[in-house]
Design a protein around this motif. Sequence first.
Motif, mmCIF file in Angstrom:
data_model
loop_
_atom_site.group_PDB
_atom_site.id
_atom_site.type_symbol
_atom_site.label_atom_id
_atom_site.label_comp_id
_atom_site.label_asym_id
_atom_site.label_seq_id
_atom_site.Cartn_x
_atom_site.Cartn_y
_atom_site.Cartn_z
ATOM 1 N N SER A 197 0.810 -1.222 0.000
ATOM 2 C CA SER A 197 0.000 0.000 0.000
ATOM 3 C C SER A 197 0.843 1.271 0.000
ATOM 4 O O SER A 197 0.299 2.370 -0.053
ATOM 5 N N LYS A 198 2.151 1.118 0.057
ATOM 6 C CA LYS A 198 2.995 2.307 0.237
ATOM 7 C C LYS A 198 2.821 3.303 -0.919
ATOM 8 O O LYS A 198 2.752 4.514 -0.699
ATOM 9 N N GLU A 199 2.736 2.773 -2.144
ATOM 10 C CA GLU A 199 2.617 3.695 -3.291
ATOM 11 C C GLU A 199 1.221 4.306 -3.397
ATOM 12 O O GLU A 199 0.980 5.147 -4.257
ATOM 13 N N ILE A 251 0.151 5.227 1.891
ATOM 14 C CA ILE A 251 -0.054 4.759 3.267
ATOM 15 C C ILE A 251 1.294 4.335 3.839
ATOM 16 O O ILE A 251 2.000 3.533 3.238
ATOM 17 N N ARG A 252 1.615 4.890 5.002
ATOM 18 C CA ARG A 252 2.932 4.603 5.586
ATOM 19 C C ARG A 252 3.080 3.144 5.994
ATOM 20 O O ARG A 252 2.130 2.529 6.467
ATOM 21 N N THR A 253 4.308 2.631 5.831
ATOM 22 C CA THR A 253 4.615 1.314 6.395
ATOM 23 C C THR A 253 4.974 1.518 7.871
ATOM 24 O O THR A 253 5.049 2.650 8.342
ATOM 25 N N PHE A 254 5.206 0.434 8.589
ATOM 26 C CA PHE A 254 5.568 0.558 10.004
ATOM 27 C C PHE A 254 7.081 0.644 10.187
ATOM 28 O O PHE A 254 7.560 1.128 11.185
ATOM 29 N N ARG A 255 7.810 0.116 9.207
ATOM 30 C CA ARG A 255 9.266 0.118 9.350
ATOM 31 C C ARG A 255 9.896 0.956 8.245
ATOM 32 O O ARG A 255 9.208 1.416 7.353
ATOM 33 N N GLY A 256 11.207 1.176 8.370
ATOM 34 C CA GLY A 256 11.867 2.010 7.363
ATOM 35 C C GLY A 256 11.790 3.466 7.763
ATOM 36 O O GLY A 256 11.376 3.813 8.869
ATOM 37 N N GLU A 261 -5.613 9.366 12.013
ATOM 38 C CA GLU A 261 -4.773 9.892 10.941
ATOM 39 C C GLU A 261 -4.628 8.866 9.820
ATOM 40 O O GLU A 261 -4.701 9.186 8.640
ATOM 41 N N ARG A 262 -4.453 7.605 10.185
ATOM 42 C CA ARG A 262 -4.317 6.557 9.164
ATOM 43 C C ARG A 262 -5.618 6.414 8.381
ATOM 44 O O ARG A 262 -5.621 6.241 7.177
ATOM 45 N N LEU A 263 -6.739 6.482 9.112
ATOM 46 C CA LEU A 263 -8.036 6.280 8.457
ATOM 47 C C LEU A 263 -8.340 7.376 7.456
ATOM 48 O O LEU A 263 -8.867 7.113 6.377
ATOM 49 N N GLN A 275 -1.647 -8.892 5.434
ATOM 50 C CA GLN A 275 -1.432 -8.396 6.800
ATOM 51 C C GLN A 275 -2.010 -6.992 6.927
ATOM 52 O O GLN A 275 -2.005 -6.409 7.995
ATOM 53 N N ASN A 276 -2.473 -6.440 5.819
ATOM 54 C CA ASN A 276 -2.941 -5.055 5.835
ATOM 55 C C ASN A 276 -4.383 -4.962 6.323
ATOM 56 O O ASN A 276 -5.167 -5.893 6.161
ATOM 57 N N VAL A 277 -4.695 -3.798 6.875
ATOM 58 C CA VAL A 277 -6.026 -3.597 7.445
ATOM 59 C C VAL A 277 -6.769 -2.503 6.673
ATOM 60 O O VAL A 277 -7.805 -2.026 7.101
ATOM 61 N N VAL A 299 4.439 -9.991 -1.463
ATOM 62 C CA VAL A 299 4.644 -8.597 -1.884
ATOM 63 C C VAL A 299 4.643 -7.643 -0.691
ATOM 64 O O VAL A 299 3.680 -7.590 0.081
ATOM 65 N N GLY A 300 5.745 -6.875 -0.557
ATOM 66 C CA GLY A 300 5.743 -5.738 0.366
ATOM 67 C C GLY A 300 5.658 -6.078 1.832
ATOM 68 O O GLY A 300 5.023 -5.358 2.593
ATOM 69 N N THR A 301 6.310 -7.151 2.228
ATOM 70 C CA THR A 301 6.346 -7.442 3.662
ATOM 71 C C THR A 301 7.788 -7.635 4.110
ATOM 72 O O THR A 301 8.590 -8.247 3.412
ATOM 73 N N VAL A 349 9.073 -9.855 9.221
ATOM 74 C CA VAL A 349 9.557 -9.900 10.604
ATOM 75 C C VAL A 349 8.419 -9.957 11.618
ATOM 76 O O VAL A 349 8.663 -10.084 12.817
ATOM 77 N N VAL A 350 7.159 -9.798 11.152
ATOM 78 C CA VAL A 350 6.033 -9.845 12.090
ATOM 79 C C VAL A 350 5.471 -11.275 12.105
ATOM 80 O O VAL A 350 4.853 -11.718 11.144
ATOM 81 N N PHE A 351 5.745 -11.980 13.203
ATOM 82 C CA PHE A 351 5.264 -13.368 13.329
ATOM 83 C C PHE A 351 4.026 -13.403 14.192
ATOM 84 O O PHE A 351 3.851 -12.504 15.032
ATOM 85 N N PRO A 391 11.447 -3.889 -2.817
ATOM 86 C CA PRO A 391 12.664 -3.156 -3.188
ATOM 87 C C PRO A 391 13.865 -3.540 -2.330
ATOM 88 O O PRO A 391 15.003 -3.321 -2.720
ATOM 89 N N GLU A 392 13.594 -4.109 -1.144
ATOM 90 C CA GLU A 392 14.675 -4.509 -0.234
ATOM 91 C C GLU A 392 14.687 -6.026 -0.091
ATOM 92 O O GLU A 392 13.648 -6.665 -0.196
ATOM 93 N N ALA A 393 15.875 -6.557 0.227
ATOM 94 C CA ALA A 393 15.938 -7.981 0.572
ATOM 95 C C ALA A 393 15.347 -8.166 1.968
ATOM 96 O O ALA A 393 15.374 -7.248 2.800
ATOM 97 N N SER A 415 13.563 -7.322 -7.214
ATOM 98 C CA SER A 415 13.664 -6.060 -6.491
ATOM 99 C C SER A 415 12.870 -4.981 -7.221
ATOM 100 O O SER A 415 13.142 -4.674 -8.379
ATOM 101 N N GLY A 416 11.855 -4.435 -6.551
ATOM 102 C CA GLY A 416 11.051 -3.387 -7.183
ATOM 103 C C GLY A 416 9.821 -3.089 -6.350
ATOM 104 O O GLY A 416 9.492 -3.826 -5.419
ATOM 105 N N GLY A 417 9.159 -1.991 -6.682
ATOM 106 C CA GLY A 417 7.935 -1.607 -5.993
ATOM 107 C C GLY A 417 6.737 -2.359 -6.570
ATOM 108 O O GLY A 417 6.746 -2.768 -7.740
ATOM 109 N N ALA A 418 5.709 -2.525 -5.747
ATOM 110 C CA ALA A 418 4.541 -3.316 -6.150
ATOM 111 C C ALA A 418 3.796 -2.690 -7.333
ATOM 112 O O ALA A 418 3.354 -3.404 -8.239
ATOM 113 N N ALA A 419 3.639 -1.374 -7.341
ATOM 114 C CA ALA A 419 2.799 -0.728 -8.365
ATOM 115 C C ALA A 419 3.380 -0.916 -9.763
ATOM 116 O O ALA A 419 2.651 -1.096 -10.732
#
Length: 254
Positions: free
Chosen positions: A37-39, A42-47, A79-81, A111-113, A197-199, A202-204, A225-227, A240-244
């Motif tokens: 959802s970043k593109e 919507i902010r991710t939680f990490r990075g 704010e997220r909503l 994992q997205n809400v 895609v896009g996870t 690390v969240v178990f 985009p990251e390993a 390596s690349g963005g989802a969109a």
Amino acid sequence: MWEGWSLSMTDDELLRRARRLLSESESPAAFTGAGMSKECGIRTFRGEEGFWREYRAEDLATPGALRKNPRLVWEWYRERLVRYGEVEPHEGYHALVEAERRLGSLPVITQNVDGLHHRAGSSEVVELHGTLRTVSCMEEPGRTYPLEPELLEELPPRCECGAVLRPDVVLFGEPLPVEAISRAIDLADSCDLMLVVGTSMVVFPAASIPYRTLSRGGHVLEINPEATPLSGEPGVLHVSGGAAETLPLLLEGW
Ligand code: NAD
């Protein structure tokens, strides 16, 4: 023979192999995280954007924080909503729907809400971490309301009984919804390809899902985009690349 690790391949070779994996899959499934959802904005939680004011999501999205300071936690969700209401699914979401049409089925475990897979039109969406579309009474969990903007005019939102309402998401430290996790496990165990895609992986326990597919001899195609800790595992093709941009590229030529 499956080569697993992708460093020696050129980008074109990687994409060709990724397209073949997807187009030849007989029982694919997808597994998505915040990077999907970043593109959309919507902010991710990490990075680099992982903090809100001085708080980490892991400290705010907890049952303890909600009990101790519901107003603060709801300010964060509000704010997220607002942002969720303003965004549309990007081309990557539509590419997943098109892949579903071509392949006959492509269930999405997310994992997205934010509800964006539903809005794009994916037929089956398994929401491992719940949803922000509804809220429930903290005293009587069966009392559920659609999360309309008016509910958030005064924070924290309250049930008719006066108790604080909570978002119907899985907070850090809470168990995953039984039905969702059991469907995700079925899919992970039965699919021949998991498109991840896009996870950050690390969240178990959610992050264990693609490993189940690998342990059953299935393949994983990872778009990020990251390993991640998953990228170097045997049976994983990391692109390596963005989802969109990358997901539509996977649909070319077949
Ligand atoms: P995360 O924030 O831990 O990691 C995001 C991942 O996305 C990173 O690996 C990053 O490299 C990758 N990424 C960044 N930009 C990308 C792009 N354009 N395309 C593809 N990938 C990209 O996310 P997570 O692993 O999903 O775990 C965070 C938890 O937070 C999840 O449980 C999720 O429920 C929740 N969350 C949800 C939302 C949402 O609903 N949109 C947003 C933030 C967090």
